[in-house]
Design a protein around this motif. Sequence first.
Motif, PDB file in Angstrom:
ATOM      1  N   PHE A 382       0.827  -1.215   0.000  1.00 29.10           N
ATOM      2  CA  PHE A 382       0.000   0.000   0.000  1.00 29.10           C
ATOM      3  C   PHE A 382       0.860   1.265   0.000  1.00 29.10           C
ATOM      4  O   PHE A 382       0.602   2.217   0.726  1.00 29.10           O
ATOM      5  N   LEU A 383       1.879   1.249  -0.849  1.00 27.92           N
ATOM      6  CA  LEU A 383       2.725   2.427  -1.017  1.00 27.92           C
ATOM      7  C   LEU A 383       2.219   3.338  -2.132  1.00 27.92           C
ATOM      8  O   LEU A 383       2.797   4.415  -2.335  1.00 27.92           O
ATOM      9  N   ARG A 420      14.949   9.805   7.088  1.00 24.93           N
ATOM     10  CA  ARG A 420      13.961   9.560   8.147  1.00 24.93           C
ATOM     11  C   ARG A 420      12.720  10.421   7.938  1.00 24.93           C
ATOM     12  O   ARG A 420      11.587   9.980   8.164  1.00 24.93           O
ATOM     13  N   LEU A 421      12.932  11.652   7.518  1.00 19.45           N
ATOM     14  CA  LEU A 421      11.793  12.537   7.245  1.00 19.45           C
ATOM     15  C   LEU A 421      10.987  12.019   6.064  1.00 19.45           C
ATOM     16  O   LEU A 421       9.742  12.041   6.081  1.00 19.45           O
ATOM     17  N   ALA A 422      11.676  11.545   5.011  1.00 23.87           N
ATOM     18  CA  ALA A 422      10.957  10.985   3.864  1.00 23.87           C
ATOM     19  C   ALA A 422      10.160   9.741   4.262  1.00 23.87           C
ATOM     20  O   ALA A 422       9.027   9.547   3.809  1.00 23.87           O
ATOM     21  N   LEU A 423      10.735   8.894   5.117  1.00 20.81           N
ATOM     22  CA  LEU A 423      10.011   7.713   5.582  1.00 20.81           C
ATOM     23  C   LEU A 423       8.790   8.118   6.396  1.00 20.81           C
ATOM     24  O   LEU A 423       7.734   7.465   6.317  1.00 20.81           O
ATOM     25  N   ARG A 424       8.914   9.179   7.173  1.00 16.19           N
ATOM     26  CA  ARG A 424       7.772   9.664   7.948  1.00 16.19           C
ATOM     27  C   ARG A 424       6.624  10.083   7.032  1.00 16.19           C
ATOM     28  O   ARG A 424       5.457   9.796   7.310  1.00 16.19           O
ATOM     29  N   VAL A 425       6.943  10.734   5.914  1.00 15.83           N
ATOM     30  CA  VAL A 425       5.912  11.122   4.949  1.00 15.83           C
ATOM     31  C   VAL A 425       5.248   9.881   4.345  1.00 15.83           C
ATOM     32  O   VAL A 425       4.023   9.815   4.183  1.00 15.83           O
ATOM     33  N   GLU A 427       4.988   6.910   5.719  1.00 13.65           N
ATOM     34  CA  GLU A 427       4.156   6.280   6.745  1.00 13.65           C
ATOM     35  C   GLU A 427       2.832   7.029   6.927  1.00 13.65           C
ATOM     36  O   GLU A 427       1.781   6.410   7.127  1.00 13.65           O
ATOM     37  N   LEU A 428       2.864   8.347   6.859  1.00  6.44           N
ATOM     38  CA  LEU A 428       1.625   9.127   6.969  1.00  6.44           C
ATOM     39  C   LEU A 428       0.700   8.846   5.786  1.00  6.44           C
ATOM     40  O   LEU A 428      -0.520   8.733   5.959  1.00  6.44           O
ATOM     41  N   GLU A 429       1.252   8.720   4.582  1.00 10.60           N
ATOM     42  CA  GLU A 429       0.426   8.388   3.423  1.00 10.60           C
ATOM     43  C   GLU A 429      -0.192   7.005   3.568  1.00 10.60           C
ATOM     44  O   GLU A 429      -1.370   6.800   3.228  1.00 10.60           O
ATOM     45  N   ARG A 430       0.579   6.050   4.062  1.00 14.02           N
ATOM     46  CA  ARG A 430       0.014   4.715   4.294  1.00 14.02           C
ATOM     47  C   ARG A 430      -1.092   4.762   5.339  1.00 14.02           C
ATOM     48  O   ARG A 430      -2.126   4.084   5.199  1.00 14.02           O
ATOM     49  N   ALA A 431      -0.905   5.523   6.394  1.00 14.84           N
ATOM     50  CA  ALA A 431      -1.931   5.628   7.433  1.00 14.84           C
ATOM     51  C   ALA A 431      -3.221   6.231   6.879  1.00 14.84           C
ATOM     52  O   ALA A 431      -4.324   5.798   7.238  1.00 14.84           O
ATOM     53  N   LEU A 432      -3.100   7.216   5.990  1.00 16.79           N
ATOM     54  CA  LEU A 432      -4.293   7.800   5.373  1.00 16.79           C
ATOM     55  C   LEU A 432      -5.003   6.783   4.486  1.00 16.79           C
ATOM     56  O   LEU A 432      -6.244   6.747   4.447  1.00 16.79           O
ATOM     57  N   ARG A 433      -4.250   5.968   3.777  1.00 17.59           N
ATOM     58  CA  ARG A 433      -4.885   4.938   2.940  1.00 17.59           C
ATOM     59  C   ARG A 433      -5.610   3.913   3.793  1.00 17.59           C
ATOM     60  O   ARG A 433      -6.720   3.491   3.451  1.00 17.59           O
TER      61      ARG A 433
END
Length: 474
Positions: A382-383, A420-425, A427-433
């Motif tokens: 789900f990326l 790390r900041l890019a990974l955080r973004v 993860e937030l997109e995955r959480a929204l999905r």
Amino acid sequence: MSDPSASGRGAPAAADQQSGGAVQTAAPTRTTSTRWNLSPAVVAALLVALLCLGAGFVAGRVELAMVGVPLLIAAAFGWDRRPGERIQLSFSVHADAAASTAPAQGATAPAQGASVLAAGSVTTPATVDALGVRIALPNRAPLDAVVTERTAADIATHIVVGHSGPQRLLQLGARAIGADAAFVGDTADGPSLDRVVRPRIVQIRSLPLPAHLIGLTGPHPSARPGDGGEFRDVDRFQPGDRLRRIDWKATARRAQNAGELFVRRTMATSDASVQFVIDSRDDLTARVADWAALHPLPGVSSQDLAREAVGSLAGAYVAAGDMVGFDDLADPARAVPPRAGARHLHRVRRAVELTAPRGAATERVRAPVLAPGALVYVMSTFLDEQPLRLALVWRAAGHRVIAVDVLPARLTRDLPARERLALRVVELERALRFRRLAAAGIDVLVWQDADASGLPTGARDARLRELSRPRRAR
């Protein structure tokens, strides 16, 4: 001339059904023709000799010219012993079943986590003094060795099968070396040891069912009247009711008129149709620093978890008498329609074993057509939006959809601050999905690696029990 081999002992399989079988001989003997080339050392010796002779002649220094004479003699001696124009190398590679786990009928490769005893040999003519052998191993630096007739010996190394699916376990190559290393042959690639490794099969205790069962027969109670299920009610005899369903006790107790009969009605039984959809467009390991690497470090990947999930769940559903099907978002031609039976289960598992990332990611123009009332498992990281869009389409069509997150737990200790900041973004997109999936009534199941005994982790087992509970119709 030599028999370079790779051997090792791997971890045993977790259960009999996940064990691999005997490994067949990979490829027949292969003969390759290569040509001889002048060694770089001889070329350098000629250049140094000519330079020393020229410098000694110009400067009038005899001792300087004498430095180049031995080099010139050695180069001339090597040229005089030059071999023929071309050389024939004969390669052979095979794998032994001794290092794999317990054999199973029809198996072609060991189970994930096992080891393989592989061996390769190169046969050379008498004009070759030595042989440079290279053994390319997965996710490791190649093993290089120079062997002669006197020093020929086995070269041992471990080949541990860490992933499931199609993969190359060994690549054999060699380079012929002539007399006094004055001439060397071109690097000849021998046969490779390619195998399709079975995924690990774990035990599944709870099985979710579709929202509506529409099959004519099966092991599950449905919501329509019929034969073979649980008790529904007692009602008056109607045309079409079977005489053996007459409840004489209820008739004697409730009949008001002569000839009035009451029958005992039950719920019909039905089977479930389950469709497994794998998003094989990417394959990521737990180490985030290796997501963009060409050769990531060994570790369980998202495709390993997806194959394990489909193989385990499909086996459990077929054992319960249900129908299973398979579809790959990256390759629509590999779809398997839902069927039941052990032979069809083998077909589905074989299709899952062959699943692998195939080039660039592509978008599906339309969602795959499913059987009416099917339960859909979507295995993805789900990326991106494609698995989310397809899951929402299937849910809107009335199917029960379970989104299975197969992205391994992330390891971020090697990441710089920017990544790390890019990974955080991400993860937030995955959480929204996942939030959009939950809002549409789609359940989410996180599939992580099993424990050492091969049993599901506690959180995953509890989630499957929760999804298996009967639900009230909205």
